[in-house]
Design a protein around this motif. Structure first.
Motif, PDB file in Angstrom:
ATOM      1  N   VAL A 201      38.686  34.718  34.381  1.00  9.48           N
ATOM      2  CA  VAL A 201      39.544  35.529  35.616  1.00  9.48           C
ATOM      3  C   VAL A 201      40.239  34.446  36.231  1.00  9.48           C
ATOM      4  O   VAL A 201      40.328  33.696  37.089  1.00  9.48           O
TER       5      VAL A 201
ATOM      6  N   LYS B  50      41.991  30.137  38.673  1.00 10.34           N
ATOM      7  CA  LYS B  50      41.220  30.576  37.757  1.00 10.34           C
ATOM      8  C   LYS B  50      39.675  30.364  37.135  1.00 10.34           C
ATOM      9  O   LYS B  50      39.777  29.327  37.328  1.00 10.34           O
TER      10      LYS B  50
ATOM     11  N   LYS C 225      37.273  45.465  38.310  1.00  8.93           N
ATOM     12  CA  LYS C 225      39.216  45.642  37.073  1.00  8.93           C
ATOM     13  C   LYS C 225      39.991  44.768  37.997  1.00  8.93           C
ATOM     14  O   LYS C 225      40.409  44.982  39.071  1.00  8.93           O
ATOM     15  N   ALA C 226      40.541  44.281  36.943  1.00  8.28           N
ATOM     16  CA  ALA C 226      42.372  44.009  37.581  1.00  8.28           C
ATOM     17  C   ALA C 226      43.515  44.642  39.108  1.00  8.28           C
ATOM     18  O   ALA C 226      43.075  46.119  38.786  1.00  8.28           O
TER      19      ALA C 226
ATOM     20  N   LEU D 195      42.391  35.095  39.946  1.00  3.82           N
ATOM     21  CA  LEU D 195      41.764  36.285  41.324  1.00  3.82           C
ATOM     22  C   LEU D 195      42.629  35.258  42.635  1.00  3.82           C
ATOM     23  O   LEU D 195      42.699  34.234  42.148  1.00  3.82           O
TER      24      LEU D 195
ATOM     25  N   VAL E 124      41.405  40.232  41.985  1.00  2.07           N
ATOM     26  CA  VAL E 124      40.859  40.271  40.944  1.00  2.07           C
ATOM     27  C   VAL E 124      42.483  40.672  40.161  1.00  2.07           C
ATOM     28  O   VAL E 124      42.986  41.923  40.297  1.00  2.07           O
ATOM     29  N   LEU E 125      43.372  38.939  39.919  1.00  2.00           N
ATOM     30  CA  LEU E 125      44.633  39.685  39.116  1.00  2.00           C
ATOM     31  C   LEU E 125      44.750  39.951  37.566  1.00  2.00           C
ATOM     32  O   LEU E 125      45.575  40.578  36.904  1.00  2.00           O
ATOM     33  N   GLU E 126      43.754  39.382  36.923  1.00  2.00           N
ATOM     34  CA  GLU E 126      43.881  39.187  35.371  1.00  2.00           C
ATOM     35  C   GLU E 126      42.564  38.994  34.836  1.00  2.00           C
ATOM     36  O   GLU E 126      41.783  38.242  35.667  1.00  2.00           O
ATOM     37  N   ILE E 127      41.781  39.509  33.513  1.00  2.00           N
ATOM     38  CA  ILE E 127      41.648  39.607  33.401  1.00  2.00           C
ATOM     39  C   ILE E 127      41.209  38.952  31.459  1.00  2.00           C
ATOM     40  O   ILE E 127      42.143  39.911  30.684  1.00  2.00           O
TER      41      ILE E 127
END
Length: 152
Positions: free
Chosen positions: A11, A36, A56-57, A13, A140-143
């Protein structure tokens, strides 16, 4: 279906951590660099890790952790007395100052100077944030399904 964070995900964030008085103790926003992490692997304090699950992203969440979910309560027994000779000869001590220490196997610790004299230095080995409620705002930016980074 929108992906949600679960244990084992990588993740990316941003976060901001504040104390009860509103003062900021840490922020990835201030460093202008997101963090990360791989969830569920012990990289994060337990309550922070738990709060990420299900996010969620693009989602933002604010929550407060009690000491038991963060750095624990202050342990008055968590003190260490060291010979002054383990420090550089010209080291200038101040009560309350944080000092990085190395333990067995080169593991790093941060201690706070409680008291000192010509022979010994007594350190408080509690985490500096022990005993405090911590409020976090996380985004959260990316998962990613799994961590693809390698350690080596």
């Amino acid at each position: 279906m929108t992906k949600t964070v679960e244990d084992g995900n990588s993740v990316l964030l941003h976060y901001r951590g504040t104390l009860n008085d509103g003062s900021e103790f840490d922020s990835s926003y201030s460093r202008e660099e997101p963090m990360k992490v791989v969830t569920g692997t012990g990289q994060l304090i337990a309550g922070f890790d738990k709060a990420l699950n299900g996010m969620k992203a693009g989602e933002t969440k604010t929550f407060t952790l009690a000491p038991a979910e963060a750095y624990g309560e202050v342990d008055p027994e968590s003190r260490l007395t060291l010979e002054r000779t383990v420090f550089p000869e010209d080291f200038e001590f101040e009560a309350g100052m944080s000092v990085p220490l190395s333990g067995p196997g080169g593991k790093s610790f941060l201690g706070s100077v409680l008291e000192f004299n010509d022979q010994e230095v007594t350190m408080d080995m509690n985490h500096p944030l022990a005993g405090q409620d911590l409020t976090f705002e996380i985004e959260v930016l990316e998962i990613d399904e799994e961590d693809e980074t390698t350690i080596g």
